[in-house]
Write a protein that holds these residues in place. Sequence first.
Motif, PDB file in Angstrom:
ATOM      1  N   LEU A 151     -15.006   6.672  -5.413  1.00 64.66           N
ATOM      2  CA  LEU A 151     -13.986   6.665  -6.474  1.00 64.66           C
ATOM      3  C   LEU A 151     -14.036   7.973  -7.260  1.00 64.66           C
ATOM      4  O   LEU A 151     -12.992   8.563  -7.577  1.00 64.66           O
ATOM      5  CB  LEU A 151     -14.219   5.465  -7.393  1.00 64.66           C
ATOM      6  CG  LEU A 151     -13.245   5.259  -8.552  1.00 64.66           C
ATOM      7  CD1 LEU A 151     -13.039   3.775  -8.810  1.00 64.66           C
ATOM      8  CD2 LEU A 151     -13.719   5.944  -9.825  1.00 64.66           C
ATOM      9  N   ASN A 154     -12.668  10.950  -5.026  1.00 69.18           N
ATOM     10  CA  ASN A 154     -11.209  10.944  -4.928  1.00 69.18           C
ATOM     11  C   ASN A 154     -10.545  11.322  -6.240  1.00 69.18           C
ATOM     12  O   ASN A 154      -9.572  12.081  -6.266  1.00 69.18           O
ATOM     13  CB  ASN A 154     -10.731   9.558  -4.478  1.00 69.18           C
ATOM     14  CG  ASN A 154     -10.917   9.344  -2.991  1.00 69.18           C
ATOM     15  OD1 ASN A 154     -10.632  10.218  -2.179  1.00 69.18           O
ATOM     16  ND2 ASN A 154     -11.423   8.180  -2.616  1.00 69.18           N
ATOM     17  N   THR A 155     -11.078  10.809  -7.336  1.00 67.78           N
ATOM     18  CA  THR A 155     -10.481  11.106  -8.641  1.00 67.78           C
ATOM     19  C   THR A 155     -10.644  12.587  -8.995  1.00 67.78           C
ATOM     20  O   THR A 155      -9.690  13.244  -9.426  1.00 67.78           O
ATOM     21  CB  THR A 155     -11.113  10.223  -9.729  1.00 67.78           C
ATOM     22  OG1 THR A 155     -10.911   8.847  -9.388  1.00 67.78           O
ATOM     23  CG2 THR A 155     -10.487  10.491 -11.089  1.00 67.78           C
TER      24      THR A 155
ATOM     25  N   ILE B  92      -1.958   3.009 -12.521  1.00 73.99           N
ATOM     26  CA  ILE B  92      -2.883   2.537 -11.489  1.00 73.99           C
ATOM     27  C   ILE B  92      -2.330   1.272 -10.826  1.00 73.99           C
ATOM     28  O   ILE B  92      -2.305   1.158  -9.600  1.00 73.99           O
ATOM     29  CB  ILE B  92      -4.278   2.263 -12.092  1.00 73.99           C
ATOM     30  CG1 ILE B  92      -4.904   3.574 -12.583  1.00 73.99           C
ATOM     31  CG2 ILE B  92      -5.189   1.592 -11.061  1.00 73.99           C
ATOM     32  CD1 ILE B  92      -6.173   3.391 -13.395  1.00 73.99           C
ATOM     33  N   LEU B  96      -1.078   0.785  -6.846  1.00 73.92           N
ATOM     34  CA  LEU B  96      -1.712  -0.168  -5.940  1.00 73.92           C
ATOM     35  C   LEU B  96      -0.731  -1.249  -5.483  1.00 73.92           C
ATOM     36  O   LEU B  96      -0.875  -1.806  -4.397  1.00 73.92           O
ATOM     37  CB  LEU B  96      -2.927  -0.808  -6.611  1.00 73.92           C
ATOM     38  CG  LEU B  96      -4.063   0.161  -6.944  1.00 73.92           C
ATOM     39  CD1 LEU B  96      -5.196  -0.563  -7.670  1.00 73.92           C
ATOM     40  CD2 LEU B  96      -4.595   0.845  -5.685  1.00 73.92           C
ATOM     41  N   LEU B 160      -4.710  10.365 -10.382  1.00 73.29           N
ATOM     42  CA  LEU B 160      -4.402   9.023  -9.869  1.00 73.29           C
ATOM     43  C   LEU B 160      -3.635   9.053  -8.546  1.00 73.29           C
ATOM     44  O   LEU B 160      -3.371   8.000  -7.956  1.00 73.29           O
ATOM     45  CB  LEU B 160      -3.583   8.250 -10.909  1.00 73.29           C
ATOM     46  CG  LEU B 160      -4.202   8.165 -12.307  1.00 73.29           C
ATOM     47  CD1 LEU B 160      -3.258   7.447 -13.260  1.00 73.29           C
ATOM     48  CD2 LEU B 160      -5.551   7.460 -12.259  1.00 73.29           C
ATOM     49  N   LEU B 163      -4.516   7.099  -5.262  1.00 71.95           N
ATOM     50  CA  LEU B 163      -4.533   5.628  -5.215  1.00 71.95           C
ATOM     51  C   LEU B 163      -3.491   5.050  -4.274  1.00 71.95           C
ATOM     52  O   LEU B 163      -3.759   4.113  -3.525  1.00 71.95           O
ATOM     53  CB  LEU B 163      -4.314   5.068  -6.627  1.00 71.95           C
ATOM     54  CG  LEU B 163      -5.442   5.371  -7.621  1.00 71.95           C
ATOM     55  CD1 LEU B 163      -4.992   5.073  -9.034  1.00 71.95           C
ATOM     56  CD2 LEU B 163      -6.689   4.563  -7.268  1.00 71.95           C
ATOM     57  N   HIS B 164      -2.289   5.643  -4.284  1.00 73.78           N
ATOM     58  CA  HIS B 164      -1.223   5.087  -3.449  1.00 73.78           C
ATOM     59  C   HIS B 164      -1.373   5.476  -1.995  1.00 73.78           C
ATOM     60  O   HIS B 164      -0.641   4.979  -1.138  1.00 73.78           O
ATOM     61  CB  HIS B 164       0.149   5.480  -3.994  1.00 73.78           C
ATOM     62  CG  HIS B 164       0.361   6.956  -4.110  1.00 73.78           C
ATOM     63  ND1 HIS B 164       0.640   7.739  -3.027  1.00 73.78           N
ATOM     64  CD2 HIS B 164       0.321   7.775  -5.182  1.00 73.78           C
ATOM     65  CE1 HIS B 164       0.785   8.987  -3.451  1.00 73.78           C
ATOM     66  NE2 HIS B 164       0.594   9.042  -4.744  1.00 73.78           N
ATOM     67  N   PRO B 173      -9.958   0.204  -5.386  1.00 75.13           N
ATOM     68  CA  PRO B 173     -10.712   0.805  -6.486  1.00 75.13           C
ATOM     69  C   PRO B 173     -10.537  -0.019  -7.756  1.00 75.13           C
ATOM     70  O   PRO B 173      -9.522  -0.688  -7.954  1.00 75.13           O
ATOM     71  CB  PRO B 173     -10.068   2.176  -6.644  1.00 75.13           C
ATOM     72  CG  PRO B 173      -8.724   2.059  -6.024  1.00 75.13           C
ATOM     73  CD  PRO B 173      -8.832   1.020  -4.959  1.00 75.13           C
ATOM     74  N   GLU B 175      -9.762  -0.607 -11.454  1.00 80.35           N
ATOM     75  CA  GLU B 175      -8.967   0.030 -12.518  1.00 80.35           C
ATOM     76  C   GLU B 175      -9.846   0.469 -13.681  1.00 80.35           C
ATOM     77  O   GLU B 175      -9.725   1.589 -14.184  1.00 80.35           O
ATOM     78  CB  GLU B 175      -7.896  -0.968 -12.998  1.00 80.35           C
ATOM     79  CG  GLU B 175      -7.068  -0.477 -14.163  1.00 80.35           C
ATOM     80  CD  GLU B 175      -6.163  -1.598 -14.699  1.00 80.35           C
ATOM     81  OE1 GLU B 175      -5.598  -2.359 -13.884  1.00 80.35           O
ATOM     82  OE2 GLU B 175      -6.037  -1.706 -15.937  1.00 80.35           O
ATOM     83  N   VAL B 178     -11.857   3.716 -13.048  1.00 84.12           N
ATOM     84  CA  VAL B 178     -11.054   4.941 -13.095  1.00 84.12           C
ATOM     85  C   VAL B 178     -10.783   5.334 -14.545  1.00 84.12           C
ATOM     86  O   VAL B 178     -10.954   6.497 -14.953  1.00 84.12           O
ATOM     87  CB  VAL B 178      -9.723   4.771 -12.329  1.00 84.12           C
ATOM     88  CG1 VAL B 178      -8.869   6.031 -12.447  1.00 84.12           C
ATOM     89  CG2 VAL B 178      -9.975   4.449 -10.859  1.00 84.12           C
TER      90      VAL B 178
END
Lengths: 189, 189
Positions: A151, A154-155, B92, B96, B160, B163-164, B173, B175, B178
């Motif tokens: 995580l 990626n962030t 987020i 998702l 972010l 995430l997609h 991940p 929320e 993050v």
Amino acid sequence: MIDGFMLTKEKIYIEAARLFQEKGYAAASMRDLADRLELRPSSLYSHIRSKENLLEKICFENAERYGALMQECLALELTAAAKVEYLLRQHIRIALKHPTSITVFNDEWRHLPPVSLKRFIGMRKVYEENFCTLLSQAMQEGHFRSFDPLLVLNTLLSSLLWLHRLDARATLPKEDAVIDLLLYGLRST
Amino acid sequence: MIDGFMLTKEKIYIEAARLFQEKGYAAASMRDLADRLELRPSSLYSHIRSKENLLEKICFENAERYGALMQECLALELTAAAKVEYLLRQHIRIALKHPTSITVFNDEWRHLPPVSLKRFIGMRKVYEENFCTLLSQAMQEGHFRSFDPLLVLNTLLSSLLWLHRLDARATLPKEDAVIDLLLYGLRST
DNA sequence: GTCTATAACTTGATAGAC
DNA sequence: GTCTATCAAGTTATAGAC
């Protein structure tokens, strides 16, 4: 800007990267490219092999840049946390120094032909695994807070992907501020 | 998966978003799309106007989603800092919940035809200005540390964007993790 | 190493029968 | 609303003269 003493081949690589950046690989045509270089499309093929090969050159040039960066970083006598900060700083510098090439590397690699695509994904996997290992070490050493390393990876990497998209008119973001924001967060409390 | 009671038109929109996500708008052909829906290419045009119009629908559906989110957020009785956190959490959740549609929205908008493109960029500008204002307020109120708001905006939103892109096999991940990482940073000291 | 000409193919979209 | 047939334009790349 692209002139001076430069081989036609080099001019083609540079202009191809610009074109792929502007329009995307799939929407960019060899006619566009030839027009910008004031050549007939067929003349390009005296210097280069194919459109796909242009993309391969751009993508792997940068994949190797990051590969070399990682090797250099791992050889430094630093804590894992300091190595991560070093990598982030280099990511920022690379994005600001080679925005065109890096945009193509980041956004267009999926259009690589199958064999190259596989190799590219493999190289990225190695890079990300090394990065993840450093994050885990830094957490174990107590310099970083405990998170899922994937995580965090990626962030962090994603958070820098706007840098290479800045157009020339924008004021350059401060490297120190980006690093500060990522390492110490936005909240004041 | 795409079946049940669903108009052909709706199936086309859904499959188009998937196709544009997988191959990119420019590399996706109407023949690809027809094949996936087990139709002849010409039959598509009884339901939709053009390929470009499919992209417009996807992009503006999401632009409006974010526009509505911002209006809703601004109407809340919260501090500016809490509003920013609210927006980040919704970003987020949206990423998702609608990964396909959001990928097209994020990566393919530049292929919009000129008039739509201009409108799209305008809507994004409004959104970013509102976001930036909230960041500035939160800094003035002392809840956020002082940074260039534009640098913060770009870094946060960019952070972010992975995430997609997660494929269905990845573990989702958290929320909260993050948000924690962005607000409080990576360092433990 | 550039050019003209063109091959071989793919593209988005339409016409009109059923 | 789906089909067959097709168009006009654009695609990468090659052949061969100069």
